[in-house]
Design a protein around this motif. Sequence first.
Motif, PDB file in Angstrom:
ATOM      1  N   THR A 171      -6.069  -4.153  -5.408  1.00 40.45           N
ATOM      2  CA  THR A 171      -6.248  -2.714  -5.281  1.00 40.45           C
ATOM      3  C   THR A 171      -5.897  -2.239  -3.876  1.00 40.45           C
ATOM      4  OG1 THR A 171      -8.548  -2.901  -4.572  1.00 40.45           O
ATOM      5  CG2 THR A 171      -8.134  -2.812  -6.961  1.00 40.45           C
ATOM      6  N   GLN A 172      -5.671  -0.937  -3.773  1.00 39.18           N
ATOM      7  CA  GLN A 172      -5.401  -0.354  -2.455  1.00 39.18           C
ATOM      8  C   GLN A 172      -6.573  -0.586  -1.502  1.00 39.18           C
ATOM      9  OE1 GLN A 172      -2.266  -0.116  -3.035  1.00 39.18           O
ATOM     10  NE2 GLN A 172      -1.867   1.999  -2.411  1.00 39.18           N
TER      11      GLN A 172
ATOM     12  N   ALA B 260       3.117   1.615  -3.307  1.00 41.19           N
ATOM     13  CA  ALA B 260       2.352   2.006  -4.489  1.00 41.19           C
ATOM     14  C   ALA B 260       1.984   3.484  -4.443  1.00 41.19           C
ATOM     15  CB  ALA B 260       1.094   1.150  -4.610  1.00 41.19           C
ATOM     16  N   ASP B 261       1.541   3.951  -3.287  1.00 39.52           N
ATOM     17  CA  ASP B 261       1.199   5.375  -3.161  1.00 39.52           C
ATOM     18  C   ASP B 261       2.432   6.261  -3.300  1.00 39.52           C
ATOM     19  OD1 ASP B 261      -1.498   5.059  -2.977  1.00 39.52           O
ATOM     20  OD2 ASP B 261      -1.683   5.701  -0.890  1.00 39.52           O
TER      21      ASP B 261
ATOM     22  N   TYR C  87       0.834  -1.200   0.000  1.00 42.97           N
ATOM     23  CA  TYR C  87       0.000   0.000   0.000  1.00 42.97           C
ATOM     24  C   TYR C  87       0.876   1.260   0.000  1.00 42.97           C
ATOM     25  CZ  TYR C  87      -3.661   3.278   1.433  1.00 42.97           C
ATOM     26  OH  TYR C  87      -4.538   4.333   1.497  1.00 42.97           O
TER      27      TYR C  87
ATOM     28  N   ARG D 260      -1.160   0.753  -8.153  1.00 43.74           N
ATOM     29  CA  ARG D 260      -2.237   0.888  -7.158  1.00 43.74           C
ATOM     30  C   ARG D 260      -3.402  -0.055  -7.448  1.00 43.74           C
ATOM     31  NH1 ARG D 260      -3.254   7.265  -6.614  1.00 43.74           N
ATOM     32  NH2 ARG D 260      -4.018   6.725  -4.530  1.00 43.74           N
TER      33      ARG D 260
END
Length: 401
Positions: free
Chosen positions: A382-383, A341-342, A338, A377
């Motif tokens: 997915t997040q 990716a961000d 998480y 993301r």
Amino acid sequence: MPTHWRDTVALDEQQRLVRESIRDITADFDDDYWRERDRKAEYPTELVDTLGEHGWLGILIPEEYGGVGMGTKEVAVMMEELGASGGGFSGPQSIHGGIYNSVPLIRYASEELKAEVLPGMASGDIALQSLCLTEPNAGSDSTSIETRAEKEGDEYVITGQKIWISRVDHSDYALVMARTTPKEDVEKRTQGISMFLVDLDDAYDQDALDIERIPKTASRPVHSFEMWFSGLRVPERNLVGVEGEGFYQLLDGLNEERLAIAAEALGLGFAALESAVDYANERVVFDRPIGKNQSIQHPIAEAYARLRAAKQVTYSAADVLEDVDRTEAGARANTAKYLAADAAFDAADIAVQAHGGFGVAREYDVERYFREARLTRLVPITQELVLNYLGNNVLGLPKSY
């Protein structure tokens, strides 16, 4: 960007060996190489072959099968370096499947299948780059797959449809997930799913497999496909592990793979940041480099701080993953994915902004990094699904899906 800006966590001797070897290899594959692979949507065959020649495609395969016999800690280093070298997300993704598809074979396949496939995977002579799981009507709800494998004598007959399956055009084999027991006939929805090793040449010879490439804008060198299996006959010996327990076998290496994805995102983020720093130092407007302006400098520095933090979480998780229980391992791996990716997306976005109008020019690469950073993301989950896991399994909140 000097590489020591990325060398922010302590590595052991084996990790340092991996880092230096991959840096030596990727030095021959510059930005022009990756720019051309993206423009032509062309698989980086030369890089993959070189990694195979040096033994790195077998990084997780035990030495007894010709592999290197390393683990997640070393894979994280390799994947970050492949991304940071200019490969972005496409670099590590070009071999990601081959690395992690070896895990269920190592843990669950018969000795006969291991001997048949693992040595070739380790040398690069056999490509097992594709995991056929996702389906149009299931998406992230993997327990709702509709592909069936019905037992007929000493064979299984596979029929169904898959989507978003990567690297099929560069695979000799694929791992195919199919229901051997219908969902309505099992006590738990995670039961009744089995894993099969499929020889793709045999599938084509049977005229039992059709594929169609999915045009896409992100990670263009790594192609994705829709697949249709129509009465594909697979020998019983190609069942991996125990019939009906394939879903659990798949989950077994999930946390390790999450950390690899996190490292890939980090590499991409650092590549984007390097482009931003270089441009901010070189571009002169109003008689001063634009990097002297805090409106440019501060966002770049903030992106660097976020990448450093995400890297610390990722490598710390890799260090202790085998020493904590499954829930805690999941929490660490999912958190790393998480945050990485961000952080990668923020770094790519800031790199585009720092370049101004040239941020969308192919020659500066940051538009490619931005497209790929958006993908991190979404995959492999997915997040939002990461937050579902943390909310339900760690914080004890009611299940929301």
